[in-house]
Write an enzyme that holds these catalytic residues in place. Sequence first.
Site, PDB file in Angstrom:
ATOM      1  N   CYS A  97      -3.204  31.735   8.039  1.00 56.40           N
ATOM      2  CA  CYS A  97      -3.248  33.277   7.737  1.00 56.40           C
ATOM      3  C   CYS A  97      -1.868  33.703   8.194  1.00 56.40           C
ATOM      4  O   CYS A  97      -1.383  34.823   7.865  1.00 56.40           O
ATOM      5  CB  CYS A  97      -4.401  34.034   8.191  1.00 56.40           C
ATOM      6  SG  CYS A  97      -4.754  33.892   9.697  1.00 56.40           S
ATOM      7  N   CYS A 152      -5.649  27.225  14.119  1.00 56.91           N
ATOM      8  CA  CYS A 152      -5.193  27.420  12.504  1.00 56.91           C
ATOM      9  C   CYS A 152      -4.326  28.425  12.532  1.00 56.91           C
ATOM     10  O   CYS A 152      -4.448  29.386  13.121  1.00 56.91           O
ATOM     11  CB  CYS A 152      -6.344  27.687  11.746  1.00 56.91           C
ATOM     12  SG  CYS A 152      -6.276  28.165   9.988  1.00 56.91           S
ATOM     13  N   CYS A 208       1.715  46.092   5.404  1.00 63.09           N
ATOM     14  CA  CYS A 208       0.877  44.908   4.658  1.00 63.09           C
ATOM     15  C   CYS A 208       0.900  45.556   3.248  1.00 63.09           C
ATOM     16  O   CYS A 208       0.879  44.644   2.184  1.00 63.09           O
ATOM     17  CB  CYS A 208      -0.692  44.927   4.851  1.00 63.09           C
ATOM     18  SG  CYS A 208      -0.793  43.937   6.501  1.00 63.09           S
ATOM     19  N   CYS A 251     -14.030  31.467  11.961  1.00 57.31           N
ATOM     20  CA  CYS A 251     -12.502  31.117  12.107  1.00 57.31           C
ATOM     21  C   CYS A 251     -12.392  29.690  12.487  1.00 57.31           C
ATOM     22  O   CYS A 251     -12.871  29.035  13.421  1.00 57.31           O
ATOM     23  CB  CYS A 251     -11.734  31.983  12.870  1.00 57.31           C
ATOM     24  SG  CYS A 251      -9.789  31.784  13.085  1.00 57.31           S
ATOM     25  N   CYS A 268      -3.178  36.494   3.288  1.00 58.29           N
ATOM     26  CA  CYS A 268      -3.883  36.158   4.301  1.00 58.29           C
ATOM     27  C   CYS A 268      -5.341  35.968   3.824  1.00 58.29           C
ATOM     28  O   CYS A 268      -6.064  34.731   4.165  1.00 58.29           O
ATOM     29  CB  CYS A 268      -3.555  36.711   5.418  1.00 58.29           C
ATOM     30  SG  CYS A 268      -3.929  38.682   5.265  1.00 58.29           S
ATOM     31  N   ASP A 305      -3.196  37.154  27.708  1.00 58.48           N
ATOM     32  CA  ASP A 305      -4.422  36.664  26.933  1.00 58.48           C
ATOM     33  C   ASP A 305      -5.697  36.889  27.680  1.00 58.48           C
ATOM     34  O   ASP A 305      -6.520  35.756  27.684  1.00 58.48           O
ATOM     35  CB  ASP A 305      -4.077  35.242  26.367  1.00 58.48           C
ATOM     36  CG  ASP A 305      -5.144  34.939  25.304  1.00 58.48           C
ATOM     37  OD1 ASP A 305      -5.886  35.810  24.768  1.00 58.48           O
ATOM     38  OD2 ASP A 305      -5.211  33.772  25.059  1.00 58.48           O
ATOM     39  N   CYS A 338       1.867  34.497   5.613  1.00 63.27           N
ATOM     40  CA  CYS A 338       2.545  35.937   5.847  1.00 63.27           C
ATOM     41  C   CYS A 338       3.809  36.166   5.550  1.00 63.27           C
ATOM     42  O   CYS A 338       4.543  35.541   6.181  1.00 63.27           O
ATOM     43  CB  CYS A 338       1.981  36.583   7.121  1.00 63.27           C
ATOM     44  SG  CYS A 338       2.401  38.316   7.338  1.00 63.27           S
ATOM     45  N   CYS A 397      -0.479  43.436  -0.356  1.00 62.83           N
ATOM     46  CA  CYS A 397      -0.488  42.164  -0.370  1.00 62.83           C
ATOM     47  C   CYS A 397      -1.870  41.802   0.336  1.00 62.83           C
ATOM     48  O   CYS A 397      -2.869  42.343   0.831  1.00 62.83           O
ATOM     49  CB  CYS A 397       0.458  41.651   0.858  1.00 62.83           C
ATOM     50  SG  CYS A 397       0.425  39.798   1.378  1.00 62.83           S
TER      51      CYS A 397
END
Length: 288
Positions: free
Chosen positions: A221, A218, A165, A191, A171, A111, A225, A168
């Site tokens: 989303c 958060c 996806c 966000c 999210c 990250d 899924c 759909c």
Amino acid sequence: MYCGISKAEFLEEEAPRLENWLNRNMHGEMRYMENYFDKRLDPRLLVDDAKSVVSLLLNYFPPEKQVEDSYQISKYAYGQDYHFVIKDKLKELLQYIQAEIGEVGGRAFVDSAPVLDKAWAKKSGLGWIGKNSNLITPQVGSFYFIAELIIDLELEYDGPIKDYCGTCTKCLDACPTGAITEPYVVDGSKCISYFTIELKDKIPEAVSGKFGNWVFGCDICQDVCPWNRFAKPHQEPAFTLNPALQNLNKEAWHDITKDVFREIFRKSAVKRTGYAGLLRNISFLGEK
Ligand code: SF4
Ligand code: SF4
């Protein structure tokens, strides 16, 4: 743990996308995203003689839940700070490769700002990037950390997989702040993760009442899924939810002192928002 490998080369597909995202100021105050533009797109500028990007996924989907009457923190922060946990594992892997093969140079990234980890994981066939901008791996979902080893060893390379996806839009429909402005585009500056972790100033009134119970990050989303129905609990002891945190109800969150904060979040990524930041996030929810 899942692993996929790509040739270390210029990320042609990502370059215009990243440029566009930055130009539209979707990184808000996350100015560090503007740095290392060239390095982000080409790992050969980060690691001498880089030949391969080895992408690795580590599951963090927790078997535990916070108590019902609690403020929520993102599941990735339940246990010890993943940066340290994963860095140790990557070092071990690099040592193993060196012991098996000989002199292999490289660097480990977790990250870390200059590496577009989702783009590499996608290129290496570990999943597709969903409309919520998370990497989704078939049969396991998206509650995974992504890390990389960039090494000067040529390997056999994997290829990308299909996007599942389909039609759909769960999210997009569920995001309370409208941060997913269109499929596959998340405006980072809208966000809840950004507001509760990255933003140093006051949270704008315009988003008041939209955070539910989220005080650090958060997961909405990802929770909605359908692919996360396949998520299975992680096996990493270091990611275990701290019992003191697990049992913290709303009243106790309001009463957190600096010492309790230090104790509960001593090894946690929640430290990133700081004591004052956490209090700001709790009081922004407007409850007592
Ligand atoms: S993490 Fe929450 S606020 Fe951010 S895009 Fe997903 S649902 Fe929206
Ligand atoms: S919720 Fe639906 S549209 Fe969003 S990432 Fe998951 S599968 Fe894709």
